[in-house]
Design an enzyme around this catalytic site. Structure first.
Site, short mmCIF file in Angstrom:
data_model
loop_
_atom_site.label_atom_id
_atom_site.label_comp_id
_atom_site.label_asym_id
_atom_site.label_seq_id
_atom_site.Cartn_x
_atom_site.Cartn_y
_atom_site.Cartn_z
N ASP A 149 5.13 -2.68 -2.79
CA ASP A 149 4.09 -2.15 -1.91
C ASP A 149 2.78 -2.88 -2.20
O ASP A 149 2.53 -3.30 -3.34
CB ASP A 149 3.90 -0.65 -2.13
CG ASP A 149 5.10 0.17 -1.68
OD1 ASP A 149 5.76 -0.25 -0.71
OD2 ASP A 149 5.37 1.22 -2.29
N ASP A 167 7.52 0.23 5.59
CA ASP A 167 7.17 1.64 5.76
C ASP A 167 6.53 1.87 7.13
O ASP A 167 6.77 2.90 7.77
CB ASP A 167 6.21 2.08 4.66
CG ASP A 167 6.83 1.98 3.27
OD1 ASP A 167 8.06 2.09 3.16
OD2 ASP A 167 6.08 1.79 2.30
#
Length: 209
Positions: A149, A167
């Site tokens: 991330d 995401d």
């Protein structure tokens, strides 16, 4: 948005020309996710490092590229269960491909795009959970299997969980599926009301009192 399909559409053979929408969309989204992860992590390193903090919306929010590993699911839920989420991702990929090729969802543009976004997000994060980006944990010497991330937003004093483009695709695709379900239910109810009204409509020439 496409009109809801009738039940007979489910038996309509899959038109392979639909692959001209499914394949490019999925490939581009997966490429964007994996490329962005590699570019940011190559630049800032693994993990816990980041670039300058940018303010936007005045001083209400900030944005930063910040490298982070997530061994759980979306929003960091279920930390340490990478193997479980990897297995669930494989199942999800099989189910989505089946829906695209064998059900009426593969003949509806809205549902096709939604499922392709979910598929892209699932594949992007599955790639990371399998450790295919070839990063070795310095402490254990084992390949690191976690989702990369790097998008970090804050809103006031509330930090948003670090996330990635996979995401974004997952949330957007899921939102489209939810929106379609509400729309199709309302449309079905409207058609049912019209059918009921036409059933009780008096014959032509009837004199109303």
């Amino acid at each position: 948005m496409d009109e809801p399909q009738s039940t007979s559409t489910c038996t309509t053979p899959f038109n392979f020309r639909r692959l001209s929408l499914i394949l490019p969309l999925t490939v581009v989204c997966v490429w964007l996710d994996l490329y962005s992860k590699s570019a940011v992590f190559d630049r800032y390193g693994y993990p816990g490092r980041g670039g300058p903090v940018h303010q936007w919306l005045g001083r209400l929010s900030t944005f930063q590229l910040f490298t982070s590993f997530n061994e759980g699911a979306l929003w960091g839920v279920g930390q340490g269960l990478t193997w479980l989420f990897a297995a669930l991702s494989v199942v999800a990929v099989v189910v989505i491909v089946y829906c695209l090729l064998k059900t009426s969802a593969g003949r509806c543009n809205w549902l096709t795009v939604a499922l392709c976004l979910v598929l892209s997000g699932t594949l992007g994060n599955l790639y990371d959970r399998l450790g295919l980006y070839d990063y070795t944990n310095a402490e254990t010497g084992l390949p690191y299997r976690a989702v990369r991330d790097f998008l970090l937003f804050t809103f006031g004093n509330w930090p948003w969980p670090v996330f990635n483009f996979a995401d974004v695709f997952l949330v957007t695709g899921t939102g489209m599926l939810v929106a379609y379900s509400f729309w199709s239910e309302r449309h079905a109810a409207k058609l049912a009301n019209r059918s009921n009204e036409s059933a009780v409509e008096p014959p032509a020439g009837t004199i109303h009192c």
